[in-house]
Motif scaffolding. Structure first.
Motif, PDB file in Angstrom:
ATOM      1  N   LEU A 143      46.993  80.811  98.004  1.00 37.05           N
ATOM      2  CA  LEU A 143      48.411  81.135  98.112  1.00 37.05           C
ATOM      3  C   LEU A 143      48.703  82.614  97.936  1.00 37.05           C
ATOM      4  N   SER A 144      47.734  83.376  97.460  1.00 38.35           N
ATOM      5  CA  SER A 144      47.954  84.808  97.247  1.00 38.35           C
ATOM      6  C   SER A 144      46.774  85.604  97.792  1.00 38.35           C
ATOM      7  N   PRO A 145      46.634  85.676  99.115  1.00 40.07           N
ATOM      8  CA  PRO A 145      45.518  86.412  99.715  1.00 40.07           C
ATOM      9  C   PRO A 145      45.798  87.907  99.820  1.00 40.07           C
ATOM     10  N   LEU A 146      46.192  88.517  98.706  1.00 38.00           N
ATOM     11  CA  LEU A 146      46.581  89.924  98.682  1.00 38.00           C
ATOM     12  C   LEU A 146      45.806  90.645  97.592  1.00 38.00           C
ATOM     13  N   PRO A 147      45.735  91.968  97.638  1.00 43.37           N
ATOM     14  CA  PRO A 147      45.069  92.715  96.559  1.00 43.37           C
ATOM     15  C   PRO A 147      45.740  92.457  95.211  1.00 43.37           C
ATOM     16  N   LEU A 148      44.964  92.552  94.136  1.00 47.26           N
ATOM     17  CA  LEU A 148      45.515  92.307  92.805  1.00 47.26           C
ATOM     18  C   LEU A 148      46.601  93.309  92.446  1.00 47.26           C
ATOM     19  N   SER A 149      46.547  94.496  93.024  1.00 48.27           N
ATOM     20  CA  SER A 149      47.591  95.480  92.763  1.00 48.27           C
ATOM     21  C   SER A 149      48.931  95.050  93.342  1.00 48.27           C
ATOM     22  N   ALA A 150      48.890  94.216  94.390  1.00 44.53           N
ATOM     23  CA  ALA A 150      50.122  93.751  95.014  1.00 44.53           C
ATOM     24  C   ALA A 150      50.576  92.413  94.461  1.00 44.53           C
ATOM     25  N   SER A 151      49.615  91.572  94.067  1.00 43.19           N
ATOM     26  CA  SER A 151      49.945  90.248  93.556  1.00 43.19           C
ATOM     27  C   SER A 151      48.937  89.859  92.483  1.00 43.19           C
ATOM     28  N   PRO A 152      49.194  90.233  91.214  1.00 40.38           N
ATOM     29  CA  PRO A 152      48.261  89.919  90.128  1.00 40.38           C
ATOM     30  C   PRO A 152      48.073  88.411  89.952  1.00 40.38           C
ATOM     31  N   VAL A 153      46.876  88.040  89.515  1.00 36.72           N
ATOM     32  CA  VAL A 153      46.531  86.628  89.347  1.00 36.72           C
ATOM     33  C   VAL A 153      45.871  86.436  87.987  1.00 36.72           C
ATOM     34  N   TYR A 154      46.266  85.354  87.292  1.00 38.32           N
ATOM     35  CA  TYR A 154      45.562  84.955  86.076  1.00 38.32           C
ATOM     36  C   TYR A 154      44.264  84.271  86.494  1.00 38.32           C
ATOM     37  N   TRP A 155      43.142  84.914  86.263  1.00 36.94           N
ATOM     38  CA  TRP A 155      41.882  84.407  86.796  1.00 36.94           C
ATOM     39  C   TRP A 155      41.534  83.036  86.246  1.00 36.94           C
ATOM     40  N   GLN A 156      41.862  82.757  84.977  1.00 39.09           N
ATOM     41  CA  GLN A 156      41.513  81.460  84.409  1.00 39.09           C
ATOM     42  C   GLN A 156      42.292  80.316  85.042  1.00 39.09           C
ATOM     43  N   TYR A 157      43.393  80.656  85.777  1.00 42.64           N
ATOM     44  CA  TYR A 157      44.178  79.638  86.467  1.00 42.64           C
ATOM     45  C   TYR A 157      44.192  79.861  87.977  1.00 42.64           C
ATOM     46  N   ASP A 158      43.224  80.607  88.469  1.00 39.60           N
ATOM     47  CA  ASP A 158      43.190  80.891  89.905  1.00 39.60           C
ATOM     48  C   ASP A 158      43.055  79.624  90.737  1.00 39.60           C
ATOM     49  N   HIS A 159      42.423  78.599  90.175  1.00 42.14           N
ATOM     50  CA  HIS A 159      42.222  77.361  90.926  1.00 42.14           C
ATOM     51  C   HIS A 159      43.555  76.715  91.327  1.00 42.14           C
ATOM     52  N   ALA A 160      44.624  77.006  90.579  1.00 40.16           N
ATOM     53  CA  ALA A 160      45.926  76.419  90.904  1.00 40.16           C
ATOM     54  C   ALA A 160      46.499  76.983  92.196  1.00 40.16           C
ATOM     55  N   LEU A 161      45.972  78.119  92.655  1.00 42.71           N
ATOM     56  CA  LEU A 161      46.470  78.752  93.875  1.00 42.71           C
ATOM     57  C   LEU A 161      45.651  78.388  95.110  1.00 42.71           C
ATOM     58  N   ARG A 162      44.606  77.643  94.938  1.00 44.34           N
ATOM     59  CA  ARG A 162      43.725  77.340  96.066  1.00 44.34           C
ATOM     60  C   ARG A 162      44.294  76.228  96.938  1.00 44.34           C
ATOM     61  N   LEU A 163      44.016  76.328  98.215  1.00 46.17           N
ATOM     62  CA  LEU A 163      44.538  75.373  99.195  1.00 46.17           C
ATOM     63  C   LEU A 163      43.413  74.720  99.989  1.00 46.17           C
ATOM     64  N   TYR A 164      42.301  74.478  99.342  1.00 48.37           N
ATOM     65  CA  TYR A 164      41.215  73.803 100.043  1.00 48.37           C
ATOM     66  C   TYR A 164      40.789  72.583  99.242  1.00 48.37           C
ATOM     67  N   PRO A 165      40.775  71.417  99.876  1.00 50.36           N
ATOM     68  CA  PRO A 165      41.184  71.152 101.263  1.00 50.36           C
ATOM     69  C   PRO A 165      42.692  71.295 101.450  1.00 50.36           C
ATOM     70  N   PHE A 166      43.119  71.389 102.706  1.00 45.03           N
ATOM     71  CA  PHE A 166      44.532  71.588 102.982  1.00 45.03           C
ATOM     72  C   PHE A 166      45.365  70.445 102.418  1.00 45.03           C
ATOM     73  N   PRO A 167      46.527  70.765 101.826  1.00 43.14           N
ATOM     74  CA  PRO A 167      47.464  69.687 101.446  1.00 43.14           C
ATOM     75  C   PRO A 167      48.139  69.119 102.686  1.00 43.14           C
ATOM     76  N   ASP A 168      48.806  68.014 102.509  1.00 39.82           N
ATOM     77  CA  ASP A 168      49.546  67.433 103.633  1.00 39.82           C
ATOM     78  C   ASP A 168      50.804  68.229 103.935  1.00 39.82           C
ATOM     79  N   ALA A 169      51.360  68.899 102.914  1.00 36.88           N
ATOM     80  CA  ALA A 169      52.564  69.704 103.123  1.00 36.88           C
ATOM     81  C   ALA A 169      52.562  70.880 102.154  1.00 36.88           C
ATOM     82  N   LEU A 170      53.021  72.013 102.651  1.00 34.69           N
ATOM     83  CA  LEU A 170      53.188  73.220 101.846  1.00 34.69           C
ATOM     84  C   LEU A 170      54.646  73.639 101.945  1.00 34.69           C
ATOM     85  N   ILE A 171      55.378  73.505 100.849  1.00 34.02           N
ATOM     86  CA  ILE A 171      56.794  73.875 100.816  1.00 34.02           C
ATOM     87  C   ILE A 171      56.889  75.271 100.208  1.00 34.02           C
TER      88      ILE A 171
END
Length: 215
Positions: free
Chosen positions: A133-161
């Motif tokens: 969900l955040s395919p951007l540099p960390l300087s543009a969109s910081p990510v909590y690495w220990q919770y990075d798995h919450a941003l992953r979209l693989y496999p694809f969901p049925d819907a992304l709102i």
């Protein structure tokens, strides 16, 4: 607004996903729910209010739905190397008549609308192809690495709102429904989404998306 309808307030289920401008610890993804200090009054009036994280995931039978609020298209435009063009140039050989100015204005409006649609499609395709969900540099969109798995979209969901700031859009990419209801404050727009709108052959289902507006 919810409290004006007592039955809805008592029996309805409401999920509140925090956005970039909501109170709480912002600036990094994923972000936690809105603090209880700001929602105590709401929770006392709405019985089934669920304060979720951003992003959050829901399951409707076998359907997985991901909710994400962010200025997705705007961020990607600011950090892309080759910016997609929003407005196509009007061809020089267009016919000119008495209504030429009005026709040119209509052409620009249509081109602008198609350009915004093209930007949204580009953003959704990038997010899904990257599986994040955040395919951007960390300087543009910081990510909590220990919770990075919450941003992953693989496999694809049925819907992304996606709660984005741009106008409403709907895209279906690799059997994933990508929907942006648009800002409610701008025109009171909303979307009715039915994960299982139609049952097809061989136990396959088809979703249903309806764009609506309060007048």
């Amino acid at each position: 607004v919810i409290c004006k309808f007592p039955n809805v307030a008592n029996d309805g289920r409401f999920v509140f996903v925090p956005g970039p401008n909501d109170p709480g610890i912002a600036g990094a993804l994923p972000r936690g729910p809105i603090p209880n200090y700001f929602t105590s009054s709401l929770r006392s009036r709405v019985k089934h209010a669920i304060l979720a994280s951003n992003p959050c995931r829901m399951r409707f039978f076998t359907k997985e739905i991901v909710f994400f609020r962010d200025d997705l298209v705007g961020k990607m435009r600011r950090h892309c190397l080759l910016e997609p063009r929003e407005v196509e140039e009007v061809e020089d050989d267009n016919d000119v008549d008495d209504d030429g100015d009005r026709k040119a204005s209509e052409d620009v409006d249509a081109s602008s609308s198609s350009g915004t649609r093209r930007l949204s499609r580009h953003a959704i395709k990038t997010v899904l192809d990257q599986g994040h969900l955040s395919p951007l540099p960390l300087s543009a969109s910081p990510v909590y690495w220990q919770y990075d798995h919450a941003l992953r979209l693989y496999p694809f969901p049925d819907a992304l709102i996606v709660g984005d700031r741009v106008d409403q859009y709907y895209e279906n990419y690799e059997e994933c429904d990508a929907i942006n209801p648009g800002p409610f404050s701008n025109g009171f727009n909303f979307v009715v989404y039915r994960p299982i709108g139609e049952i097809l052959r061989k136990s396959q289902t088809k979703s249903d998306v309806e764009f609506s507006q309060i007048e």
